[in-house]
Design a protein around this motif. Structure first.
Motif, PDB file in Angstrom:
ATOM      1  N   UNK A  58     -16.686   5.965  -0.859  1.00  0.00           N
ATOM      2  CA  UNK A  58     -16.296   5.086   0.244  1.00  0.00           C
ATOM      3  C   UNK A  58     -16.137   3.652  -0.245  1.00  0.00           C
ATOM      4  N   UNK A  59     -17.026   3.206  -1.119  1.00  0.00           N
ATOM      5  CA  UNK A  59     -16.924   1.860  -1.674  1.00  0.00           C
ATOM      6  C   UNK A  59     -15.652   1.713  -2.497  1.00  0.00           C
ATOM      7  N   UNK A  60     -15.300   2.723  -3.258  1.00  0.00           N
ATOM      8  CA  UNK A  60     -14.077   2.666  -4.071  1.00  0.00           C
ATOM      9  C   UNK A  60     -12.836   2.615  -3.186  1.00  0.00           C
ATOM     10  N   UNK A  61     -12.828   3.380  -2.098  1.00  0.00           N
ATOM     11  CA  UNK A  61     -11.680   3.369  -1.186  1.00  0.00           C
ATOM     12  C   UNK A  61     -11.576   2.014  -0.489  1.00  0.00           C
ATOM     13  N   UNK A  62     -12.712   1.489  -0.034  1.00  0.00           N
ATOM     14  CA  UNK A  62     -12.702   0.177   0.623  1.00  0.00           C
ATOM     15  C   UNK A  62     -12.293  -0.932  -0.348  1.00  0.00           C
ATOM     16  N   UNK A  63     -12.696  -0.820  -1.609  1.00  0.00           N
ATOM     17  CA  UNK A  63     -12.297  -1.816  -2.603  1.00  0.00           C
ATOM     18  C   UNK A  63     -10.791  -1.777  -2.835  1.00  0.00           C
ATOM     19  N   UNK A  64     -10.225  -0.577  -2.848  1.00  0.00           N
ATOM     20  CA  UNK A  64      -8.769  -0.461  -3.015  1.00  0.00           C
ATOM     21  C   UNK A  64      -8.035  -1.070  -1.815  1.00  0.00           C
TER      22      UNK A  64
END
Length: 137
Positions: A58-64
């Motif tokens: 989820x953090x990786x998706x939000x960072x993208x």
């Protein structure tokens, strides 16, 4: 196009707050060592290993999404022309051009002085008096 910039800005702020929240929810790398010796609880809301995968993905998706909205806001910023407001203009755009060599500024007048009359302290001294530094006759 005018409505899109505020929408992207609000989405950018929400995603930024969500990224901060998800980063703070994740365990650090040293958290597993304490749990191995019995000081930490191994179970969590998402299971023993499930929380790390869910939170990190989820953090990786939000960072993208954060990077995409940052690029979009940069694009919207370049579409704007020269700033029109007083506060948006820089200091160098408001500078006064230097006077030309032949221009001589008008002498300043004292408050209440009549235009056209000689400025105070200039001109001839009244009859019977001497100017400063002049020897009386």
């Amino acid at each position: 196009m005018n409505w899109m910039e505020p929408v992207v800005l609000v989405a950018h702020l929400i995603v930024a707050a969500a990224v901060c929240g998800f980063v703070l929810l994740q365990h650090g790398k040293g958290a597993d060592m304490g749990a191995a010796f019995g000081s930490g609880a191994s179970g969590s809301l998402f299971g023993a290993a499930g929380s790390a995968n869910f939170l990190s993905r989820t953090t990786a998706i939000l960072a993208a999404i954060f990077f995409v909205t940052s690029i979009a806001l940069t694009f919207f910023g370049t579409l704007h022309g020269k700033p029109q407001g007083l506060m948006e203009q820089g200091v160098m755009e408001k500078t006064v051009p230097a006077p030309k060599a032949g221009d001589v500024p008008a002498p300043a007048r004292a408050p209440g002085e009549v235009p056209g009359a000689p400025a105070s302290g200039t001109g001839t001294a009244p009859a019977g008096t001497s100017a400063p530094g002049e020897v009386p006759k």
